[in-house]
Design an enzyme around this catalytic site. Structure first.
Site, PDB file in Angstrom:
ATOM      1  N   LYS A 153       0.445   4.260  -0.338  1.00 23.26           N
ATOM      2  CA  LYS A 153      -0.365   5.580   0.250  1.00 23.26           C
ATOM      3  C   LYS A 153      -0.144   6.713  -0.675  1.00 23.26           C
ATOM      4  O   LYS A 153      -0.266   6.559  -1.830  1.00 23.26           O
ATOM      5  CB  LYS A 153      -0.001   5.895   1.667  1.00 23.26           C
ATOM      6  N   SER A 164       3.379  -2.034  10.292  1.00 22.70           N
ATOM      7  CA  SER A 164       4.881  -2.069  10.411  1.00 22.70           C
ATOM      8  C   SER A 164       5.510  -3.676  10.047  1.00 22.70           C
ATOM      9  O   SER A 164       6.383  -4.044  10.828  1.00 22.70           O
ATOM     10  CB  SER A 164       5.427  -1.651  12.203  1.00 22.70           C
ATOM     11  N   HIS A 217      -9.259   1.042   4.967  1.00 19.04           N
ATOM     12  CA  HIS A 217      -8.109   1.511   5.568  1.00 19.04           C
ATOM     13  C   HIS A 217      -8.329   2.580   6.955  1.00 19.04           C
ATOM     14  O   HIS A 217      -9.006   3.387   6.649  1.00 19.04           O
ATOM     15  CB  HIS A 217      -7.214   2.069   4.682  1.00 19.04           C
ATOM     16  N   GLY A 219       2.492   2.390  10.644  1.00 19.67           N
ATOM     17  CA  GLY A 219       3.526   3.509  10.397  1.00 19.67           C
ATOM     18  C   GLY A 219       4.263   3.906  12.026  1.00 19.67           C
ATOM     19  O   GLY A 219       5.008   4.699  11.874  1.00 19.67           O
ATOM     20  N   GLU A 266      -5.589  -4.730  10.482  1.00 18.01           N
ATOM     21  CA  GLU A 266      -4.335  -3.573  10.618  1.00 18.01           C
ATOM     22  C   GLU A 266      -4.343  -2.761  12.127  1.00 18.01           C
ATOM     23  O   GLU A 266      -5.379  -1.699  12.206  1.00 18.01           O
ATOM     24  CB  GLU A 266      -4.508  -2.745   9.581  1.00 18.01           C
ATOM     25  N   GLU A 293      -6.596   4.857   8.010  1.00 14.29           N
ATOM     26  CA  GLU A 293      -6.393   6.102   7.427  1.00 14.29           C
ATOM     27  C   GLU A 293      -7.660   6.970   6.955  1.00 14.29           C
ATOM     28  O   GLU A 293      -8.067   7.941   6.982  1.00 14.29           O
ATOM     29  CB  GLU A 293      -5.316   6.470   6.715  1.00 14.29           C
ATOM     30  N   ASN A 335       1.036  -1.145   0.202  1.00 15.87           N
ATOM     31  CA  ASN A 335       0.021  -0.018  -0.021  1.00 15.87           C
ATOM     32  C   ASN A 335       0.834   1.336   0.163  1.00 15.87           C
ATOM     33  O   ASN A 335       1.289   1.422   1.015  1.00 15.87           O
ATOM     34  CB  ASN A 335      -0.832  -0.141   1.248  1.00 15.87           C
TER      35      ASN A 335
HETATM   36  P1  13P Z   1       3.348   0.484   7.676  1.00 14.88           P
HETATM   37  O1  13P Z   1       3.792  -0.789   6.905  1.00 14.88           O
HETATM   38  O2  13P Z   1       3.891   1.398   6.984  1.00 14.88           O
HETATM   39  O3  13P Z   1       3.093   0.405   9.123  1.00 14.88           O
HETATM   40  O4  13P Z   1       1.670   0.809   6.992  1.00 14.88           O
HETATM   41  C1  13P Z   1       0.731  -0.225   7.149  1.00 14.88           C
HETATM   42  C2  13P Z   1      -0.483   0.041   6.295  1.00 14.88           C
HETATM   43  O5  13P Z   1      -1.241   0.857   6.663  1.00 14.88           O
HETATM   44  C3  13P Z   1      -0.792  -0.676   5.198  1.00 14.88           C
HETATM   45  O6  13P Z   1      -1.924  -0.444   4.746  1.00 14.88           O
END
Ligand code: 13P
Length: 246
Positions: free
Chosen positions: A14, A209, A94, A169, A163, A96, A12
């Site tokens: 982003k 992560s 997601h 992150g 997640e 976010e 992903n």
């Molecule tokens: P990270 O792997 O950067 O923690 O992000 C996870 C994520 O949100 C994948 O959709």
């Protein structure tokens, strides 16, 4: 048994990667040999470019889509158009999107229905915040996100991504036991309460992560069928290592 299920390493990206980085990435992974599905979700504006540059074994998807195919929805991306561009899947729900854009269960349910109607595979994300984990509400939160977001959906084309919000992150990864417990719960819940494909056949990915250094241990758990990866999916070397170590 995990051996019956499909496994995935989904990047992903982003709101990252410029055209130069994308070209370099897709060139570097063009001869990737892997036992896992290799999927990438770039920014929607880059899907078309990725479709032209990617090799056959890579599938491209969107990070979000609208809940309708067309209409007065300024700034939205139609699932029909995403499909027309050749994308294979879409990430829905997601954290976010849920937190920064206030997307709730009802909207996510509608988005999922529309995406499936357009023959896109849905990667449906769920996960608890740290506060909810500390209040012992993990199962309650996951159950409610699954039930409200996927209630009567009867499809083989849904992959679940667990997640935990506190692991996204942050560099803090859920331990294989924490992730494994959540995945086991999710599988049991699908079995009892949802109409998706047989729960034993539904792939459940972990995200938060994930790195080349921890993917092997995570995936050694019988209920973890791959990773939805942010930061560690941006560089081709790291993405290739994720596949090798998984
Ligand atoms: P990270 O792997 O950067 O923690 O992000 C996870 C994520 O949100 C994948 O959709």
């Amino acid at each position: 048994m995990k051996t019956n299920r499909e496994t995935y390493i989904i990047g992903n990206w982003k709101m990252n990667q410029d055209l130069g980085a994308i070209t370099h990435f897709l060139d570097e992974v063009s001869d990737l040999k892997t036992e896992h599905h290799a999927w990438i979700a770039p920014q929607a504006l880059h899907i078309d470019k990725c479709m032209k540059l990617k090799s056959e074994h890579i599938q491209i998807g969107a990070q979000n889509c609208a809940h309708e195919d067309s209409g007065a929805f300024t700034g939205e991306n139609s699932p029909k158009t995403i499909k027309e561009l050749g994308a294979h899947f879409v990430i829905i729900g997601h954290s976010e999107r849920r937190s920064l854009y206030s997307e709730g269960d009802e909207l996510l349910y509608k988005k999922t229905l529309k995406a499936l109607e357009n023959e896109l595979v849905v990667v449906f994300c769920i996960g608890e915040t740290l506060e909810q984990r500390e209040a012992n509400k993990v199962e309650e939160v996951l159950a409610s996100q699954l039930l409200n977001g996927l209630r009567d959906i009867d499809s083989k084309n849904v992959i679940i991504a667990y997640e935990p919000v506190w692991a996204i992150g942050t560099g803090v990864t859920a331990s294989p036991e924490q992730a494994g417990d959540a995945h086991k719960f999710i599988r049991g819940f699908i079995d009892k309460n949802l109409k998706l494909e047989d729960a034993q056949e539904t792939s459940i990915l972990y995200g938060g992560s994930v790195k080349p250094e921890n993917i092997e241990e995570l995936m050694s758990h019988e209920d973890i069928d791959g990773g939805l990866v942010g930061g560690a999916s941006l560089k081709p070397d790291s993405y290739i290592m994720l596949h090798k170590n998984a």
